[in-house]
Design a protein around this motif. Structure first.
Motif, mmCIF file in Angstrom:
data_model
loop_
_atom_site.group_PDB
_atom_site.id
_atom_site.type_symbol
_atom_site.label_atom_id
_atom_site.label_comp_id
_atom_site.label_asym_id
_atom_site.label_seq_id
_atom_site.Cartn_x
_atom_site.Cartn_y
_atom_site.Cartn_z
ATOM 1 N N SER A 83 -32.248 -2.009 -6.510
ATOM 2 C CA SER A 83 -31.406 -2.058 -5.305
ATOM 3 C C SER A 83 -30.854 -0.673 -4.990
ATOM 4 C CB SER A 83 -30.288 -3.087 -5.444
ATOM 5 O OG SER A 83 -29.352 -2.712 -6.426
ATOM 6 N N ARG A 84 -30.392 0.036 -5.995
ATOM 7 C CA ARG A 84 -29.859 1.391 -5.779
ATOM 8 C C ARG A 84 -30.956 2.353 -5.327
ATOM 9 N NH1 ARG A 84 -26.556 1.091 -11.255
ATOM 10 N NH2 ARG A 84 -24.730 -0.041 -10.507
ATOM 11 N N ILE A 90 -34.226 4.378 1.483
ATOM 12 C CA ILE A 90 -34.066 4.066 2.907
ATOM 13 C C ILE A 90 -33.163 5.115 3.567
ATOM 14 C CG2 ILE A 90 -33.089 2.418 4.562
ATOM 15 C CD1 ILE A 90 -34.008 0.185 2.569
ATOM 16 N N GLU A 91 -32.038 5.416 2.909
ATOM 17 C CA GLU A 91 -31.118 6.434 3.433
ATOM 18 C C GLU A 91 -31.812 7.778 3.640
ATOM 19 O OE1 GLU A 91 -26.589 5.635 1.935
ATOM 20 O OE2 GLU A 91 -27.997 6.429 0.456
ATOM 21 N N ASP A 92 -32.659 8.164 2.692
ATOM 22 C CA ASP A 92 -33.296 9.479 2.712
ATOM 23 C C ASP A 92 -34.579 9.543 3.538
ATOM 24 O OD1 ASP A 92 -31.270 10.217 0.997
ATOM 25 O OD2 ASP A 92 -32.527 10.229 -0.801
ATOM 26 N N LYS A 99 -33.726 2.212 9.694
ATOM 27 C CA LYS A 99 -32.756 2.651 8.693
ATOM 28 C C LYS A 99 -31.344 2.141 8.972
ATOM 29 C CE LYS A 99 -32.751 6.983 7.656
ATOM 30 N NZ LYS A 99 -32.541 8.417 7.398
ATOM 31 N N ASP A 100 -30.794 2.459 10.132
ATOM 32 C CA ASP A 100 -29.414 2.075 10.440
ATOM 33 C C ASP A 100 -29.238 0.560 10.412
ATOM 34 O OD1 ASP A 100 -28.685 4.718 10.688
ATOM 35 O OD2 ASP A 100 -28.891 4.742 12.878
ATOM 36 N N TRP A 101 -30.183 -0.152 10.979
ATOM 37 C CA TRP A 101 -30.090 -1.613 11.016
ATOM 38 C C TRP A 101 -30.110 -2.199 9.599
ATOM 39 C CZ3 TRP A 101 -33.789 -5.305 9.509
ATOM 40 C CH2 TRP A 101 -33.442 -6.621 9.807
ATOM 41 N N PHE A 106 -27.226 -4.572 4.771
ATOM 42 C CA PHE A 106 -26.881 -4.536 3.349
ATOM 43 C C PHE A 106 -25.373 -4.376 3.163
ATOM 44 C CE2 PHE A 106 -31.268 -2.389 2.855
ATOM 45 C CZ PHE A 106 -31.912 -3.616 2.878
ATOM 46 N N THR A 107 -24.760 -3.551 3.996
ATOM 47 C CA THR A 107 -23.301 -3.362 3.931
ATOM 48 C C THR A 107 -22.587 -4.636 4.339
ATOM 49 O OG1 THR A 107 -23.521 -1.006 4.380
ATOM 50 C CG2 THR A 107 -21.368 -1.995 4.799
#
Length: 180
Positions: A83-84, A90-92, A99-101, A106-107
């Motif tokens: 998960s990490r 995805i962030e990178d 990505k943003d969606w 997840f948040t």
């Protein structure tokens, strides 16, 4: 041949699903994180893999472990690590159009789960089913191998690289498979 004979080792069918069934595993970079983590668990945590497949939003595994390890601990560690790593990938990933969606989903999922801080990638639970007969083993192995065919990813199960069906048909397997 009598397929109803008892299985003598602890073997499980596991389904591990991305939160909200988000189609994350559409890019090799994310699938490779799963493959590499499974390899690490085989080499270092006592995991034994009898069958596997990575679909777009979940994975299926036929797994066991050696006597010195707990299958639930292995899965917990696997889910925590992947998960990490996938979240960071995805962030990178500058090419990730969603990505943003995805990161927002997840948040959002973490807002309702006090165990997780910041984001949730995998759904809770592992949906472990103990394999007790050879017939059940063969049924689940066939299910795993036919998943990509039923989804239209490939015509033949052995053509899907991110599956143990590919491993059974070639020496280029991504993950070491133990034969029952």
């Amino acid at each position: 041949m009598d397929y109803s004979e008892k299985i003598t080792c602890n073997m499980y069918f596991a389904t591990i699903t991305v939160v909200d069934w988000i189609d994350v595993f559409t890019r090799p970079i994310y699938k490779d994180i799963i493959v590499n983590s499974l390899k690490f668990c085989i080499a270092n945590k006592g995991l034994v893999v009898y069958g596997w497949v990575i679909m777009t939003n979940h994975i299926h595994l036929l797994i066991g472990c050696d006597d010195d390890h707990s299958i639930t601990n292995i899965i917990r560690d696997f889910k925590t690590y992947t998960s990490r790593q996938i979240h960071k990938a995805i962030e990178d990933n500058i090419q990730e159009s969603r990505k943003d969606w995805m990161l927002n989903r997840f948040t959002f999922a973490s807002l309702y789960d006090s165990k997780h801080q910041g984001f949730v990638f995998w759904q809770d639970g592992n949906h472990l089913l103990e394999i007790t007969t050879k017939e059940f083993y063969l049924q689940k192995l066939n299910y795993i191998h036919q998943n990509p065919v039923k989804q239209g990813f490939v015509k033949n199960a052995e053509d899907y690289v991110y599956s143990s069906a590919f491993a059974f048909g070639t020496s280029e397997a991504l993950i070491e498979i133990s034969r029952y």
